[in-house]
Design an enzyme around this catalytic site. Sequence first.
Site, mmCIF file in Angstrom:
data_model
loop_
_atom_site.group_PDB
_atom_site.id
_atom_site.type_symbol
_atom_site.label_atom_id
_atom_site.label_comp_id
_atom_site.label_asym_id
_atom_site.label_seq_id
_atom_site.Cartn_x
_atom_site.Cartn_y
_atom_site.Cartn_z
ATOM 1 N N THR A 269 0.827 -1.224 0.000
ATOM 2 C CA THR A 269 0.000 0.000 0.000
ATOM 3 C C THR A 269 0.855 1.265 0.000
ATOM 4 O O THR A 269 0.321 2.364 -0.078
ATOM 5 C CB THR A 269 -0.901 0.019 1.250
ATOM 6 O OG1 THR A 269 -0.052 -0.185 2.395
ATOM 7 C CG2 THR A 269 -1.957 -1.052 1.203
ATOM 8 N N ARG B 157 -3.095 -2.779 10.122
ATOM 9 C CA ARG B 157 -4.092 -1.710 9.877
ATOM 10 C C ARG B 157 -4.782 -1.909 8.533
ATOM 11 O O ARG B 157 -5.942 -1.588 8.367
ATOM 12 C CB ARG B 157 -3.403 -0.335 9.821
ATOM 13 C CG ARG B 157 -2.846 0.186 11.117
ATOM 14 C CD ARG B 157 -2.247 1.588 10.900
ATOM 15 N NE ARG B 157 -1.079 1.577 9.992
ATOM 16 C CZ ARG B 157 0.164 1.327 10.382
ATOM 17 N NH1 ARG B 157 0.405 1.076 11.651
ATOM 18 N NH2 ARG B 157 1.165 1.316 9.518
ATOM 19 N N ARG C 112 22.009 -3.887 2.902
ATOM 20 C CA ARG C 112 22.826 -3.533 1.726
ATOM 21 C C ARG C 112 24.323 -3.716 1.932
ATOM 22 O O ARG C 112 25.024 -4.147 1.026
ATOM 23 C CB ARG C 112 22.563 -2.085 1.313
ATOM 24 C CG ARG C 112 21.231 -1.884 0.654
ATOM 25 C CD ARG C 112 21.091 -0.440 0.233
ATOM 26 N NE ARG C 112 19.712 -0.174 -0.140
ATOM 27 C CZ ARG C 112 19.111 0.998 0.044
ATOM 28 N NH1 ARG C 112 19.778 1.997 0.599
ATOM 29 N NH2 ARG C 112 17.871 1.161 -0.315
ATOM 30 N N CYS D 99 18.170 4.489 -4.267
ATOM 31 C CA CYS D 99 17.716 5.045 -5.563
ATOM 32 C C CYS D 99 18.791 5.895 -6.249
ATOM 33 O O CYS D 99 19.009 5.772 -7.461
ATOM 34 C CB CYS D 99 16.447 5.863 -5.364
ATOM 35 S SG CYS D 99 16.503 6.976 -3.950
ATOM 36 N N GLN E 125 17.281 15.758 -5.368
ATOM 37 C CA GLN E 125 16.386 14.620 -5.138
ATOM 38 C C GLN E 125 14.956 15.050 -4.848
ATOM 39 O O GLN E 125 14.714 15.956 -4.071
ATOM 40 C CB GLN E 125 16.922 13.780 -3.971
ATOM 41 C CG GLN E 125 18.311 13.268 -4.243
ATOM 42 C CD GLN E 125 18.819 12.278 -3.214
ATOM 43 O OE1 GLN E 125 20.016 12.204 -2.994
ATOM 44 N NE2 GLN E 125 17.940 11.498 -2.591
ATOM 45 N N SER F 263 9.430 12.584 -3.373
ATOM 46 C CA SER F 263 8.777 11.274 -3.312
ATOM 47 C C SER F 263 9.695 10.251 -2.643
ATOM 48 O O SER F 263 9.213 9.255 -2.096
ATOM 49 C CB SER F 263 8.366 10.791 -4.700
ATOM 50 O OG SER F 263 9.506 10.605 -5.506
ATOM 51 N N ARG G 176 17.732 17.881 -1.286
ATOM 52 C CA ARG G 176 16.294 17.673 -1.541
ATOM 53 C C ARG G 176 15.737 18.924 -2.199
ATOM 54 O O ARG G 176 15.975 20.037 -1.713
ATOM 55 C CB ARG G 176 15.597 17.428 -0.190
ATOM 56 C CG ARG G 176 14.201 16.910 -0.296
ATOM 57 C CD ARG G 176 14.112 15.485 -0.766
ATOM 58 N NE ARG G 176 14.704 14.545 0.172
ATOM 59 C CZ ARG G 176 14.876 13.249 -0.090
ATOM 60 N NH1 ARG G 176 14.510 12.746 -1.257
ATOM 61 N NH2 ARG G 176 15.425 12.450 0.808
ATOM 62 N N HIS H 63 14.778 11.847 -9.503
ATOM 63 C CA HIS H 63 16.035 12.382 -8.967
ATOM 64 C C HIS H 63 16.959 12.779 -10.124
ATOM 65 O O HIS H 63 17.048 12.072 -11.135
ATOM 66 C CB HIS H 63 16.781 11.325 -8.143
ATOM 67 C CG HIS H 63 16.136 10.982 -6.838
ATOM 68 N ND1 HIS H 63 15.016 11.604 -6.348
ATOM 69 C CD2 HIS H 63 16.487 10.062 -5.889
ATOM 70 C CE1 HIS H 63 14.706 11.087 -5.172
ATOM 71 N NE2 HIS H 63 15.572 10.147 -4.872
HETATM 72 P P1 A2P Z 1 0.190 0.274 5.775
HETATM 73 O O1 A2P Z 1 -0.353 1.009 4.584
HETATM 74 O O2 A2P Z 1 -0.737 -0.776 6.270
HETATM 75 O O3 A2P Z 1 0.700 1.187 6.861
HETATM 76 P P2 A2P Z 1 5.438 4.246 2.769
HETATM 77 O O4 A2P Z 1 6.901 3.989 2.665
HETATM 78 O O5 A2P Z 1 4.856 4.853 1.552
HETATM 79 O O6 A2P Z 1 5.043 4.943 4.034
HETATM 80 O O7 A2P Z 1 4.766 2.753 2.851
HETATM 81 C C1 A2P Z 1 5.119 1.820 3.820
HETATM 82 C C2 A2P Z 1 4.487 0.468 3.484
HETATM 83 O O8 A2P Z 1 4.928 -0.440 4.482
HETATM 84 C C3 A2P Z 1 2.967 0.458 3.572
HETATM 85 O O9 A2P Z 1 2.472 -0.508 2.678
HETATM 86 C C4 A2P Z 1 2.717 0.038 5.000
HETATM 87 O O10 A2P Z 1 1.466 -0.578 5.238
HETATM 88 C C5 A2P Z 1 3.817 -0.982 5.167
HETATM 89 N N1 A2P Z 1 4.177 -1.168 6.576
HETATM 90 C C6 A2P Z 1 4.609 -0.247 7.440
HETATM 91 N N2 A2P Z 1 4.850 -0.798 8.661
HETATM 92 C C7 A2P Z 1 4.558 -2.109 8.530
HETATM 93 C C8 A2P Z 1 4.573 -3.218 9.426
HETATM 94 N N3 A2P Z 1 4.980 -3.096 10.693
HETATM 95 N N4 A2P Z 1 4.183 -4.415 8.958
HETATM 96 C C9 A2P Z 1 3.783 -4.559 7.654
HETATM 97 N N5 A2P Z 1 3.752 -3.546 6.768
HETATM 98 C C10 A2P Z 1 4.117 -2.339 7.190
#
Ligand code: A2P
Length: 329
Positions: free
Chosen positions: A9, A37, A97, A126, A153, A156, A226, A233
């Site tokens: 997500t 969540r 890494r 990146c 950079q 995003s 940034r 970038h």
């Molecule tokens: P969620 O949308 O449920 O919070 P970004 O880097 O854009 O903030 O996205 C972080 C991604 O990592 C999202 O899909 C988020 O899910 C997921 N994420 C963050 N913390 C966890 C966790 N503890 N366990 C699983 N997925 C996570």
Amino acid sequence: MKVAIVGATGMVGTEIIAVLEAYKLPVDTYYFVASERSAGKPIQFNNETYTIIGLDAAVEKQPNIAIFSAGGETSLEWAPKFEAVGTTVIDNSSAFRMDADKRLVVPEINASLLQRGDKIIANPNCSTIQLVMVLAPLHKKYGVKRAVVSTYQSISGSGMKAMRQLENEKNGVNGEMAYPYPIDGNCLPHCDSFTENGYTKEEMKLTNETKKILDPSINVTATAVRVPVSGGHSEAVNIEFESDFELAEVRKILHETEGVTLKDNPDTNTYPMPLYAKGKDDVFVGRIRRDESQANTLNLWIVADNLRKGAATNAVQIAAYVIEKGLVG
Ligand code: A2P
């Protein structure tokens, strides 16, 4: 073939989904994984609706591959759990890494090093990916001694909160701050946190990851900045070689490099720009000219979509490679 997208997500996760839809890998089942969540919520892939699952459920599925973009802490805790059930993890975070026993892979450059036993494969930073894509073919031909890199950079690279900060500032709304200062109309010489030597982590990633991917003898010094650009970038790079070069040959080499697109014609104002790299998988290079202040030295300008080749595309290309070569369990 079962593939899990961890962090589906998020900003990079969303881009991975777009790249997977375009690449059409020989995969039977996809699992879309996020935090508890989001578990149970719907997510679209290839015009079909899938249900997001949590990490425990994803490990139980024993996927052949898991592509992680959920932050370093999630990778550190969960990548070994996937590894333990035989999954090959491709990790977008910086967690693994620089581990001596983990491969740091840009497929066009060093995928051939991968073996079946490589169960956690790291995706480089990146800014490093777009730099080494251009340095690699030139290093082969002329030997890179030193590169001086200045980055421009996009926000995003700092995630959703930073995108909201720029939008709020443009609309005159007081909101949550992702950066310590305004970003609209500004440049912050500050990407990731500061380290003891006065460089930021982002700057040190450019140095250390380039050495690991290409050659420990290459010296890189960087200033990472940034800028208020929403995606893509840019990098101004000064490269000193062991041996001299012909500009025409440099252009030919870069033109013929897979994954690199040459955009270089001052007569027609042709040069790479982040607006035009957006949504593209290639790394764009232009403004190629001799540094007339020093022997064997070149200046150029590199642009790539940091969420594509800088993250999602590179990870999906690693997945495609390990599937094609039969390196997954
Ligand atoms: P969620 O949308 O449920 O919070 P970004 O880097 O854009 O903030 O996205 C972080 C991604 O990592 C999202 O899909 C988020 O899910 C997921 N994420 C963050 N913390 C966890 C966790 N503890 N366990 C699983 N997925 C996570």
